[in-house]
Design an enzyme around this catalytic site. Structure first.
Site, PDB file in Angstrom:
ATOM      1  N   THR A   1       0.810  -1.223   0.000  1.00 24.55           N
ATOM      2  CA  THR A   1       0.000   0.000   0.000  1.00 24.55           C
ATOM      3  C   THR A   1       0.841   1.270   0.000  1.00 24.55           C
ATOM      4  O   THR A   1       0.466   2.266  -0.633  1.00 24.55           O
ATOM      5  CB  THR A   1      -0.909   0.000   1.264  1.00 24.55           C
ATOM      6  OG1 THR A   1      -1.723  -1.160   1.207  1.00 24.55           O
ATOM      7  CG2 THR A   1      -1.788   1.222   1.333  1.00 24.55           C
TER       8      THR A   1
ATOM      9  N   ASP B   1       1.272  -6.895  -4.303  1.00 24.28           N
ATOM     10  CA  ASP B   1       0.561  -6.856  -3.028  1.00 24.28           C
ATOM     11  C   ASP B   1       1.232  -7.972  -2.218  1.00 24.28           C
ATOM     12  O   ASP B   1       1.456  -9.072  -2.740  1.00 24.28           O
ATOM     13  CB  ASP B   1      -0.911  -7.191  -3.277  1.00 24.28           C
ATOM     14  CG  ASP B   1      -1.754  -7.081  -2.017  1.00 24.28           C
ATOM     15  OD1 ASP B   1      -2.699  -6.296  -2.009  1.00 24.28           O
ATOM     16  OD2 ASP B   1      -1.474  -7.830  -1.046  1.00 24.28           O
TER      17      ASP B   1
ATOM     18  N   ASP C   1       0.626  -6.982   5.009  1.00 23.50           N
ATOM     19  CA  ASP C   1      -0.041  -8.267   5.269  1.00 23.50           C
ATOM     20  C   ASP C   1       0.926  -9.402   5.584  1.00 23.50           C
ATOM     21  O   ASP C   1       0.648 -10.240   6.445  1.00 23.50           O
ATOM     22  CB  ASP C   1      -0.929  -8.657   4.075  1.00 23.50           C
ATOM     23  CG  ASP C   1      -2.161  -7.761   3.976  1.00 23.50           C
ATOM     24  OD1 ASP C   1      -2.466  -7.068   4.966  1.00 23.50           O
ATOM     25  OD2 ASP C   1      -2.814  -7.748   2.909  1.00 23.50           O
TER      26      ASP C   1
ATOM     27  N   THR D   1       1.876 -21.704  20.527  1.00 28.16           N
ATOM     28  CA  THR D   1       0.593 -21.350  21.143  1.00 28.16           C
ATOM     29  C   THR D   1      -0.220 -20.394  20.272  1.00 28.16           C
ATOM     30  O   THR D   1       0.326 -19.537  19.583  1.00 28.16           O
ATOM     31  CB  THR D   1       0.791 -20.729  22.550  1.00 28.16           C
ATOM     32  OG1 THR D   1      -0.496 -20.321  23.049  1.00 28.16           O
ATOM     33  CG2 THR D   1       1.703 -19.530  22.539  1.00 28.16           C
TER      34      THR D   1
HETATM   35  N1  ASP Z   1      -2.508  -5.832   0.919  1.00 27.34           N
HETATM   36  C1  ASP Z   1      -1.459  -4.879   1.184  1.00 27.34           C
HETATM   37  C2  ASP Z   1      -0.145  -5.629   1.145  1.00 27.34           C
HETATM   38  O1  ASP Z   1       0.152  -6.333   2.072  1.00 27.34           O
HETATM   39  C3  ASP Z   1      -1.677  -4.216   2.477  1.00 27.34           C
HETATM   40  C4  ASP Z   1      -0.615  -3.250   2.895  1.00 27.34           C
HETATM   41  O2  ASP Z   1       0.349  -2.983   2.228  1.00 27.34           O
HETATM   42  O3  ASP Z   1      -0.755  -2.696   3.980  1.00 27.34           O
HETATM   43  O4  ASP Z   1       0.582  -5.511   0.205  1.00 27.34           O
END
Ligand code: ASP
Length: 345
Positions: free
Chosen positions: A17, A59, A92, A280
């Protein structure tokens, strides 16, 4: 970008992002050569900042171990030319990538700081600018003896610097997206950036040159125990083919179902040669298989304790160790050892 002889940072842009822009159809990555238009603040740094853009930009949901290999090779190739590295990455899977790199880069004496943002860097309320600017500051910081302040793979996010292999993403929407539940932050940024030198790991003075480990064995499955899990599901994962190790995500201090059918499957799986690592489901605290009868049964069946490993850290550690060693007994021994600050012992 500004060039002086003082310090030199390589910004590695992989996607996510932070580097995206609205183009009318949704968020898409922008050309990174435009970064100065988006973050003119970068011009205020008095040292050289170069950038390297991955192709394709992704992404981070699409991150694969091949990309970690490319990252490790790039850092190795550019290691002598730069004092620190900042990796712009989607949030992510940032904790997975930072965990993996922590094991793949050996004798690291320079900072490798992952960062990203919840809002694109060009948007008005972005968290990306502060994250990016402070990550660069951390990557270039030196102590009074001229050594890198943080010669580790770490994540800088929302005013905290945390060890990469201790990080986990805990919030999908808040700026405060990451936690390091079992390890204090390596640094906290307020008016000043305060480094926690007691926690930061430094390479031993006799450590040789940077070595990279790129042979990862990814034959790992993750089984989250839950009420109602069926024997068939447990059997499929724990006795499945093409799987060399299974992470079982257990309750509390490492407890699972005490029913004989579950213990029998675990025993059969371990006896068949599979590595079973107990982590855990709790965000904080650790596995102790000596506490409850259900935990003891797992231990007796040959399950290895993950201590206070995160699942991300455990997965990366398994990929790395299994890539390095063909002998499962050796892998099991090393799983219980603290290799890169990933467990508290
Ligand atoms: N879906 C995006 C990614 O992980 C979310 C982000 O960058 O915050 O590339």
């Amino acid at each position: 970008m500004k060039k002086t002889e003082k310090s030199a940072i390589l910004l590695i842009y992989t996607g996510g992002t932070i580097g995206m822009k609205e183009n009318g159809h949704g968020l898409v990555p922008f050309d990174f050569s435009q970064i100065l238009d988006e973050v003119p603040e970068l011009q205020k740094f008095t040292f050289k900042i170069d950038s390297y853009t991955f192709d394709p930009l992704i992404d981070s949901s699409d991150v694969e171990p091949g990309m970690w290999k490319d990252l490790a090779c790039l850092i190795k190739e550019k290691y002598e030319d730069y004092d620190g590295f900042v990796v712009l990455h989607g949030t992510d899977t940032m904790a997975y990538s930072a965990s993996a790199l922590s094991f793949m880069l050996d004798n690291l004496a320079k900072p490798v700081i992952f960062t990203g943002s919840q809002l694109p860097v060009g948007s008005l309320r972005t968290d990306g600018k502060e994250n990016l600017v402070s990550a660069i500051e951390v990557a270039s910081a030196r102590d009074s003896r001229g050594r890198a302040m943080v010669p580790e793979v770490a994540i800088y996010f929302n005013s905290q610097l945390i060890r990469g292999n201790r990080a986990t993403k805990v919030n999908a929407t808040a700026f405060d997206a990451f936690r390091s539940p079992n390890c204090p932050p390596l640094a906290e940024a307020g008016i000043k950036i305060r480094y926690n030198k007691a926690v930061i790991r430094y390479p031993s003075p006799e450590a040789a040159q940077l070595v990279i480990h790129t042979d990862l064995d990814t034959r790992v499955a993750i089984l989250k125990v839950h009420p109602g899990i069926t024997e068939q599901v447990a059997r499929n994962v724990l006795l499945g083919s093409g799987i060399r190790a299974v992470i079982i995500e257990t309750y509390g201090s490492g407890n699972a179902i005490s029913k004989p059918w579950f213990t029998d499957i675990i025993r059969e799986s371990a006896a068949g040669g599979k590595i079973i690592l107990n982590i855990t489901q709790c965000l904080a605290g650790d596995v102790n298989m000596n506490l409850y009868a259900t935990g003891k049964a797992l231990k007796e069946a040959g399950v290895v304790s993950g201590g206070d490993l995160t699942t991300e850290g455990g997965l990366a550690k398994l990929f790395y160790l299994m890539g390095e060693y063909a002998d499962n007994e050796r892998v099991k021994q090393l799983l219980e050892k603290n290799l890169k600050g990933e467990i508290s012992k």
